[in-house]
Scaffold this motif. Structure first.
Motif, PDB file in Angstrom:
ATOM      1  N   VAL A 169      37.355  30.272   2.961  1.00 59.52           N
ATOM      2  CA  VAL A 169      36.222  31.488   2.393  1.00 59.52           C
ATOM      3  C   VAL A 169      34.675  30.795   2.916  1.00 59.52           C
ATOM      4  O   VAL A 169      34.214  31.644   3.800  1.00 59.52           O
ATOM      5  N   LEU A 170      35.023  29.414   3.485  1.00 56.29           N
ATOM      6  CA  LEU A 170      33.145  29.292   4.411  1.00 56.29           C
ATOM      7  C   LEU A 170      33.904  29.468   5.840  1.00 56.29           C
ATOM      8  O   LEU A 170      32.480  29.745   6.167  1.00 56.29           O
ATOM      9  N   ARG A 218      22.427  30.125   5.405  1.00 58.37           N
ATOM     10  CA  ARG A 218      22.943  29.047   5.064  1.00 58.37           C
ATOM     11  C   ARG A 218      23.630  28.941   4.159  1.00 58.37           C
ATOM     12  O   ARG A 218      23.511  30.244   3.189  1.00 58.37           O
ATOM     13  N   VAL A 219      24.005  27.963   4.020  1.00 62.05           N
ATOM     14  CA  VAL A 219      25.030  27.733   2.372  1.00 62.05           C
ATOM     15  C   VAL A 219      24.620  26.894   2.108  1.00 62.05           C
ATOM     16  O   VAL A 219      24.908  25.622   2.359  1.00 62.05           O
ATOM     17  N   ALA A 220      24.908  27.159   0.952  1.00 58.45           N
ATOM     18  CA  ALA A 220      24.610  25.698   0.013  1.00 58.45           C
ATOM     19  C   ALA A 220      25.881  25.959  -0.769  1.00 58.45           C
ATOM     20  O   ALA A 220      26.309  26.918  -1.264  1.00 58.45           O
ATOM     21  N   TYR A 221      26.479  24.633  -0.899  1.00 60.65           N
ATOM     22  CA  TYR A 221      28.144  24.697  -1.276  1.00 60.65           C
ATOM     23  C   TYR A 221      27.832  23.891  -2.924  1.00 60.65           C
ATOM     24  O   TYR A 221      26.981  22.091  -2.792  1.00 60.65           O
ATOM     25  N   VAL A 222      28.369  24.525  -4.008  1.00 61.08           N
ATOM     26  CA  VAL A 222      27.964  24.125  -5.235  1.00 61.08           C
ATOM     27  C   VAL A 222      29.789  23.180  -5.429  1.00 61.08           C
ATOM     28  O   VAL A 222      30.561  24.046  -5.928  1.00 61.08           O
ATOM     29  N   LEU A 241      35.143  20.357   4.801  1.00 57.43           N
ATOM     30  CA  LEU A 241      34.463  21.328   4.053  1.00 57.43           C
ATOM     31  C   LEU A 241      32.876  20.913   4.756  1.00 57.43           C
ATOM     32  O   LEU A 241      31.782  22.000   3.920  1.00 57.43           O
ATOM     33  N   ASP A 242      32.423  19.806   4.523  1.00 61.16           N
ATOM     34  CA  ASP A 242      30.802  19.250   4.616  1.00 61.16           C
ATOM     35  C   ASP A 242      30.227  19.526   5.990  1.00 61.16           C
ATOM     36  O   ASP A 242      29.320  19.909   6.181  1.00 61.16           O
ATOM     37  N   ALA A 243      31.482  19.820   7.499  1.00 60.44           N
ATOM     38  CA  ALA A 243      31.301  20.367   8.408  1.00 60.44           C
ATOM     39  C   ALA A 243      30.519  21.567   8.777  1.00 60.44           C
ATOM     40  O   ALA A 243      30.246  21.839   9.327  1.00 60.44           O
ATOM     41  N   ILE A 285      38.584  33.113  -2.965  1.00 64.98           N
ATOM     42  CA  ILE A 285      38.850  33.990  -2.375  1.00 64.98           C
ATOM     43  C   ILE A 285      39.479  33.626  -0.608  1.00 64.98           C
ATOM     44  O   ILE A 285      39.214  34.575  -0.156  1.00 64.98           O
ATOM     45  N   PRO A 286      40.454  32.920  -0.866  1.00 67.46           N
ATOM     46  CA  PRO A 286      41.083  32.425   0.219  1.00 67.46           C
ATOM     47  C   PRO A 286      41.297  33.509   1.824  1.00 67.46           C
ATOM     48  O   PRO A 286      41.367  34.025   2.565  1.00 67.46           O
TER      49      PRO A 286
END
Length: 253
Positions: free
Chosen positions: A42-43, A54-58, A65-67, A105-106
Motif C-alpha cells: 500500500v505504501l 507526506r505519509v503518516a502511518y498509524v 515499513l519505517d523506510a 488493500i495490497p
C-alpha cells in the motif's frame, strides 16, 4: 498541475483479530505477502501515484515499513481514534485535503490511486465506491458486501478524502452513528425512516444518500464512483489472502 496529498495510512488493528493471529502477526497489515508486509504494498502504491507528499502511518511498524513512512503514530485502539491521531500528526496546510487509506488493500497500484484522486470532487468528505461489476471482473470469485441503489450496485472503498479542518465537526457525529449501530430503532431514527426504507428496497439514489450523509455529519459529502476494484478489495480472511496472491502473481503460501 495535479493536486498533491498528505496521506494517513491506518495500520492498526484489533488485538483479538483471529486472522492476524493465525498468520503470526499482531495486526493484519504486518502479515507477509510476497516476502514483505502487506502494508508495504500500500505504501509503495502511494509513492508510485506521484500524488503523495507526506505519509503518516498509524499502527505498529517494521524497519521495512519505517523506510516508507514520514510520520509514525501510535495505535490509539480504535478506528476513529487512529483517524483523528493520524490527521493531527500531519498538521497540514490550511485548505489541503487529506487522503485516508487502510493498510490492507495490497492490490492497489499507483496509477489506479492517481486516477481516483484526480477524479475526486472538491468536497469536505469524499468516499469512493466501486461497482459490483468492476469488482467481479477484476477479481473473479471475490466476496464483498454490496448495497443496491437506483444508480447501481456498489461496495465501499477503503480510501476516503477529507478536509482536516472539518474533522472536529463530523467525528463526534460519526461516533454517535457507530454507537447506534447495534440499536436498529435508534439508528433508523437517526438515518430517517424514509431514507432507510428506500435504501433497503434499493430505491435510494446516490445523490439522496450523499445529502443524508452530509446532513448527519455536518459536512458536504460526495460519493466517487470508480471502476478501480483494488480500492474496495481488502484482505480480511484467508480466501482474501489467496485472492491477493493470485492477483499479484505470487505463489501460494
Amino acid at each position: 498541475m495535479s493536486e498533491m496529498w498528505d496521506a494517513v495510512v491506518l495500520g492498526g488493528g484489533d488485538a483479538g483479530d483471529e486472522f492476524a493471529a493465525s498468520q503470526g502477526v499482531a495486526v493484519k497489515p504486518l502479515l507477509a505477502l510476497g516476502g514483505r508486509p502487506m502494508a508495504a504494498w500500500v505504501l509503495d502504491a502511494l509513492r508510485a501515484s506521484g500524488r503523495v507528499r507526506r505519509v503518516a502511518y498509524v499502527g505498529p511498524t517494521t524497519p521495512e515499513l519505517d523506510a516508507r513512512i514520514d510520520v509514525r503514530v501510535t495505535d490509539q485502539g480504535s478506528l476513529l481514534g487512529n483517524l483523528e491521531a493520524g490527521v493531527a500528526a500531519l498538521a497540514g496546510e490550511a485548505g489541503r485535503r487529506v487522503m485516508v487509506v487502510t493498510a490492507d488493500i495490497p492490490m492497489l497500484t499507483g496509477a489506479e490511486l492517481a486516477e481516483v484522486l484526480d477524479a475526486a470532487p472538491n468536497a469536505g468528505l469524499v468516499y469512493p465506491v466501486v461497482t459490483r461489476a468492476a469488482c467481479e471482473a477484476a477479481y473473479p470469485g471475490v466476496k464483498r458486501t454490496y448495497a443496491r441503489l437506483r444508480d447501481g450496485v456498489f461496495t465501499g472503498g477503503n480510501v476516503f478524502l477529507l478536509d482536516p479542518s472539518l474533522i472536529g465537526r463530523f467525528l463526534p457525529r460519526l461516533r454517535a452513528l457507530l454507537a447506534a449501530r447495534k440499536n436498529p430503532a435508534r439508528l433508523a431514527l437517526m438515518i430517517g425512516p424514509g431514507v432507510l426504507v428506500r435504501l433497503l428496497l434499493g430505491r435510494l439514489r446516490i445523490a439522496a444518500l450523499e445529502a443524508r450523509v452530509g446532513a448527519l455529519l455536518g459536512v458536504e459529502a460526495r460519493a466517487l464512483v470508480t471502476a478501480r476494484a483494488s480500492v474496495g478489495t481488502d484482505v480480511d480472511k484467508l480466501e482474501d489472502l489467496a485472492l491477493a496472491r493470485r492477483a499479484l502473481g505470487l505463489p501460494d503460501a
